[in-house]
Design an enzyme around this catalytic site. Structure first.
Site, PDB file in Angstrom:
ATOM      1  N   ASP A 249       0.833  -1.205   0.000  1.00  0.00           N
ATOM      2  CA  ASP A 249       0.000   0.000   0.000  1.00  0.00           C
ATOM      3  C   ASP A 249       0.867   1.254   0.000  1.00  0.00           C
ATOM      4  O   ASP A 249       0.529   2.263  -0.611  1.00  0.00           O
ATOM      5  CB  ASP A 249      -0.922   0.003   1.230  1.00  0.00           C
ATOM      6  CG  ASP A 249      -2.204   0.789   1.000  1.00  0.00           C
ATOM      7  OD1 ASP A 249      -2.466   1.176  -0.155  1.00  0.00           O
ATOM      8  OD2 ASP A 249      -2.937   1.018   1.973  1.00  0.00           O
TER       9      ASP A 249
ATOM     10  N   HIS B 111      -7.431  -0.382   9.145  1.00  0.00           N
ATOM     11  CA  HIS B 111      -6.537   0.138   8.105  1.00  0.00           C
ATOM     12  C   HIS B 111      -6.919   1.599   7.860  1.00  0.00           C
ATOM     13  O   HIS B 111      -8.013   1.876   7.381  1.00  0.00           O
ATOM     14  CB  HIS B 111      -6.739  -0.712   6.845  1.00  0.00           C
ATOM     15  CG  HIS B 111      -5.901  -0.303   5.671  1.00  0.00           C
ATOM     16  ND1 HIS B 111      -4.796  -1.024   5.274  1.00  0.00           N
ATOM     17  CD2 HIS B 111      -6.010   0.726   4.794  1.00  0.00           C
ATOM     18  CE1 HIS B 111      -4.266  -0.446   4.197  1.00  0.00           C
ATOM     19  NE2 HIS B 111      -4.989   0.614   3.885  1.00  0.00           N
TER      20      HIS B 111
ATOM     21  N   CYS C 274      -3.576   5.251  -2.989  1.00  0.00           N
ATOM     22  CA  CYS C 274      -4.258   4.233  -3.773  1.00  0.00           C
ATOM     23  C   CYS C 274      -4.494   4.807  -5.160  1.00  0.00           C
ATOM     24  O   CYS C 274      -5.041   5.896  -5.290  1.00  0.00           O
ATOM     25  CB  CYS C 274      -5.581   3.837  -3.130  1.00  0.00           C
ATOM     26  SG  CYS C 274      -6.557   2.749  -4.186  1.00  0.00           S
TER      27      CYS C 274
HETATM   28 ZN    ZN Z   1      -4.841   1.555   2.027  1.00  0.00          ZN
END
Ligand code: ZN
Length: 303
Positions: free
Chosen positions: A13, A204, A237
């Site tokens: 990520d 998260h 993202c």
């Molecule tokens: Zn993430």
């Protein structure tokens, strides 16, 4: 002492939104540094379409080079069955399956509806178990969607209940775009926790609006046992416009350890790794502990 498990998600990520491509060797160094700092579960790569996420094109090469150590679990993220088969083939210990609570995000991130993404996650867990691998499920956009707006918490709780029945090691609620507030986090973590008992809740968070750490704290107080974080607080993202970094591993570890939680992580080594990462990226990382230094152990190196 209360224990919180921290999962390092920097190599996946954290890096996937970086325009500068990291070499496989650099990724493996980052992974090795995280392990040296005490990380025992790490999201090492993702098995997605390399045309869409070029930073993850070397997922198989990363898998082949992983520094195998006793008790260390390497997670490969997957967004569909095809990715799951690749991750199994590549020898990943744990598959991280992702679904989305909103149709807008599920469609853009995974090319399927929210319902279909949940069914896919359950299928991935079954596949993983068939091949004697662990699997986790993450519900993304659990606190809000960049395309559909507000997400109904009851929808997330129902998804978590269905996901838990498939047999993953845990269920995560993810604030993919960094819009959650501590009050919402406390409420949702408590509800999801009650719905999936005895499975643990993982959280998260992205620090997009600078309340990532407050959200971690609220989640832990509400019973979350596992926290995703990324060294230096890097991340984003590709399909979530303006989403910024994950909560920084070293900052979260400092907050939890100073508050009496055991994370098993070495703060000085985390700080060293965050500084190495800043050097590798050629710019400061968002995390603040690597600038200020830990307290009361040692003064930060001046530079
Ligand atoms: Zn993430």
């Amino acid at each position: 002492m209360l224990k919180i498990e921290m999962i390092e998600v920097g190599p996946r990520d954290g890096l996937q939104n970086e325009s500068a491509l990291f070499t496989t060797a650099q990724k493996l160094e980052l992974i090795g540094r995280a392990l040296d700092a005490g990380v025992r579960r790490i999201e090492a790569n993702s098995f997605v379409n390399p045309k869409l996420v070029p930073q993850m094109a070397d997922a198989e090469a990363v898998a082949a080079g992983l520094p195998r150590r006793d008790g260390v679990i390497f997670i490969g993220l997957v967004l569909n069955k095809r990715g799951a088969l690749r991750a199994i083939e590549a020898g990943m210990d744990e598959l991280g399956a992702v679904c989305a609570a909103s149709d807008g995000f599920a469609t853009r991130n995974q090319g399927m509806s929210s319902d279909a993404s949940l069914a896919m996650c359950c299928e991935v867990v079954r596949l993983a178990r068939e091949h004697s691998r662990r699997a986790q499920i993450t519900i993304s956009t659990a606190f809000g969607c960049p395309f559909d707006g507000e997400v109904n918490p009851l929808r997330v709780v129902e998804m978590a209940r269905t996901a838990a029945a498939a047999g993953p090691v845990e269920i995560a609620v993810a604030d993919t775009i960094g819009v959650a507030s501590p009050g919402e986090v406390a409420a949702l973590v408590a509800k999801v926790g009650a719905a999936i008992k005895p499975l643990p809740v993982r959280v998260h968070f992205h620090n997009t609006r600078n309340i990532g750490l407050a959200n971690v704290w609220a989640a832990v107080q509400a019973g979350a046992k596992i926290v995703d974080a990324s060294l230096g607080g890097i991340g984003g993202c590709p399909f979530a416009p303006r989403a910024t970094g994950n909560v920084p591993t070293e900052d979260v570890a400092y907050m939890l350890q100073r508050s009496g939680y055991h994370t098993g992580l070495d703060l000085e080594r985390l700080i060293g790794s965050a500084r190495w990462l800043a050097g590798a990226m050629g710019r400061d990382v968002p995390g603040m502990l690597s600038r200020a230094g830990a307290f009361p152990k040692k003064l930060p190196e001046m530079n």
